[in-house]
Design a protein around this motif. Sequence first.
Motif, short mmCIF file in Angstrom:
data_model
loop_
_atom_site.label_atom_id
_atom_site.label_comp_id
_atom_site.label_asym_id
_atom_site.label_seq_id
_atom_site.Cartn_x
_atom_site.Cartn_y
_atom_site.Cartn_z
N PHE A 137 0.89 22.71 4.11
CA PHE A 137 1.75 21.98 3.17
C PHE A 137 1.62 20.52 3.56
CE2 PHE A 137 5.63 20.36 1.26
CZ PHE A 137 5.64 21.04 0.04
N LEU A 138 0.91 19.76 2.70
CA LEU A 138 0.58 18.36 3.02
C LEU A 138 1.53 17.44 2.28
CD1 LEU A 138 -1.81 17.04 4.66
CD2 LEU A 138 -2.81 16.52 2.44
N THR A 139 2.20 16.56 3.00
CA THR A 139 3.15 15.68 2.33
C THR A 139 3.16 14.29 2.99
OG1 THR A 139 5.42 15.55 1.48
CG2 THR A 139 5.15 16.51 3.67
N ALA A 140 3.88 13.37 2.34
CA ALA A 140 4.07 12.02 2.88
C ALA A 140 5.34 11.49 2.24
CB ALA A 140 2.87 11.12 2.54
N SER A 141 5.89 10.40 2.76
CA SER A 141 7.13 9.87 2.19
C SER A 141 6.89 9.40 0.75
CB SER A 141 7.63 8.71 3.04
OG SER A 141 6.71 7.65 2.94
N PRO A 142 7.94 9.37 -0.10
CA PRO A 142 7.75 8.93 -1.48
C PRO A 142 7.13 7.53 -1.59
CG PRO A 142 9.88 9.99 -1.23
CD PRO A 142 9.30 9.89 0.16
N ALA A 143 7.56 6.60 -0.77
CA ALA A 143 7.04 5.23 -0.86
C ALA A 143 5.55 5.20 -0.51
CB ALA A 143 7.82 4.30 0.07
N GLU A 144 5.18 5.92 0.51
CA GLU A 144 3.77 5.98 0.94
C GLU A 144 2.91 6.58 -0.18
OE1 GLU A 144 2.33 4.96 3.73
OE2 GLU A 144 0.35 5.85 3.30
N ARG A 145 3.42 7.63 -0.79
CA ARG A 145 2.65 8.29 -1.86
C ARG A 145 2.50 7.38 -3.07
NH1 ARG A 145 5.03 12.84 -3.94
NH2 ARG A 145 7.01 12.70 -2.90
N ALA A 146 3.56 6.64 -3.40
CA ALA A 146 3.50 5.73 -4.55
C ALA A 146 2.51 4.59 -4.26
CB ALA A 146 4.88 5.19 -4.87
N ARG A 147 2.51 4.09 -3.02
CA ARG A 147 1.56 3.02 -2.66
C ARG A 147 0.13 3.50 -2.87
NH1 ARG A 147 5.18 1.32 1.26
NH2 ARG A 147 4.51 2.89 2.76
N ARG A 148 -0.14 4.72 -2.43
CA ARG A 148 -1.50 5.26 -2.59
C ARG A 148 -1.88 5.39 -4.06
NH1 ARG A 148 -0.89 10.20 1.66
NH2 ARG A 148 -0.61 8.96 3.52
N ARG A 149 -0.92 5.82 -4.87
CA ARG A 149 -1.19 6.00 -6.30
C ARG A 149 -1.48 4.64 -6.96
NH1 ARG A 149 -3.11 8.84 -10.37
NH2 ARG A 149 -2.03 8.50 -12.30
N VAL A 150 -0.73 3.61 -6.56
CA VAL A 150 -0.96 2.26 -7.09
C VAL A 150 -2.38 1.81 -6.74
CG1 VAL A 150 -0.32 -0.18 -6.78
CG2 VAL A 150 1.46 1.53 -7.17
N ASP A 151 -2.78 2.01 -5.48
CA ASP A 151 -4.13 1.62 -5.05
C ASP A 151 -5.18 2.35 -5.88
OD1 ASP A 151 -3.11 -0.01 -3.15
OD2 ASP A 151 -3.46 1.36 -1.45
N ASP A 152 -4.93 3.65 -6.08
CA ASP A 152 -5.85 4.49 -6.82
C ASP A 152 -6.02 3.98 -8.25
OD1 ASP A 152 -7.40 6.82 -6.70
OD2 ASP A 152 -5.93 7.86 -7.96
N LEU A 153 -4.89 3.68 -8.90
CA LEU A 153 -4.93 3.21 -10.30
C LEU A 153 -5.62 1.85 -10.39
CD1 LEU A 153 -1.38 4.32 -11.53
CD2 LEU A 153 -3.57 5.22 -12.31
N ARG A 154 -5.37 0.98 -9.39
CA ARG A 154 -6.03 -0.35 -9.38
C ARG A 154 -7.54 -0.18 -9.33
NH1 ARG A 154 -1.93 -3.28 -5.65
NH2 ARG A 154 -0.44 -3.91 -7.23
N GLN A 155 -7.95 0.78 -8.50
CA GLN A 155 -9.40 1.01 -8.38
C GLN A 155 -9.99 1.50 -9.69
OE1 GLN A 155 -10.38 3.45 -5.02
NE2 GLN A 155 -9.66 1.89 -3.58
N ARG A 156 -9.14 2.10 -10.52
CA ARG A 156 -9.61 2.57 -11.83
C ARG A 156 -9.46 1.51 -12.91
NH1 ARG A 156 -10.32 7.89 -11.00
NH2 ARG A 156 -9.19 8.59 -9.19
#
Length: 219
Positions: A137-156
Motif C-alpha cells: 500500500f503505497l502512499t504519501a501526504s496529500p501536499a506531497e502528492r499534489a506537488r508531484r501532480r503539479v510537476d507532472d502536469l507542467r511537464q505535459r
Amino acid sequence: MIVTIDGPAGAGKSTVARLLAERLGFRFLDTGAMYRAVAVAALRRELSRDDAAAWADLARRVEIRFEDHRILLDGEDVSDAIRASHVTAHVRYAADNPQVREHLVQLQQAIGRTGDMVTEGRDQGTVVFPHAECKIFLTASPAERARRRVDDLRQRGEAPEFAAVLAEQIARDERDANRSVGPLVKAPDAIEVVTDGLSLDDVVHRLAALATARKGSAT
Ligand code: DC
C-alpha cells in the motif's frame, strides 16, 4: 508471482511499479490506464456521463491491450491521450460503474494468469488478486502528492494551480475511498510504505527487497 501496489492518486504508484517490474524482470500492469482508456472511448463517442449501461457496453466492446508499456485502444496508442486533464475529470464515470469494473477486473485477472507481474491500482490486493504473494500500500501526504501532480502536469505543458490540484485530489481521494465497488482500502495483509522524503530509487529498492523476501518465503 503477483506483486500488487495499491494507493491513492499521486503516490507515485505507476513510476514505482514500472521500475520495480523492470528490476524484478516481471511484467507491469497499470490498471488506472484501463479505466482511463474506457473514459477516452466514451468521451470520443460523446456518451452521456449518466448512461451507465452505455459505458458498460462500450467497455466490453473496445479492445484494450498493452504493448511495450503503451496502452492501445482498438489498436490506437492512447498512452498520452489518457493523461489529459479532461480525461482525469471524467474517469470516475468508468471507475464508479460496477459493470465496467467487473469487465476490467476480468481482463486484469486474465493478464495476471500469464506470468509474474507487478500490478498497480486501487483494488489489486483486495478484489482483483486477493491471493497475491506480495501486497504493497503505497502512499504519501496529500501536499506531497499534489506537488508531484503539479510537476507532472507542467511537464505535459499544462499550467495548474496548486490549490486547485489539491482540492481535486481531496475530492478524488474521497471518491476512491467511498466507491461502492472496488473502493481504495488497504488490504489487511498489505505492507504500507509512505514515500514522503524518499527518493524514487529508495522506494523501488525497498519494494524490491520486500518482494524478494516474499518470493523466498513463498517457494
Ligand atoms: O491511477 P489513475 O489516476 O490512473 O486512475 C484513474 C482512475 O481510475 C482513478 O479515478 C481511480 C480509478 N481506478 C480504480 O478505480 N481502480 C483501479 N484499479 C485503478 C484506478
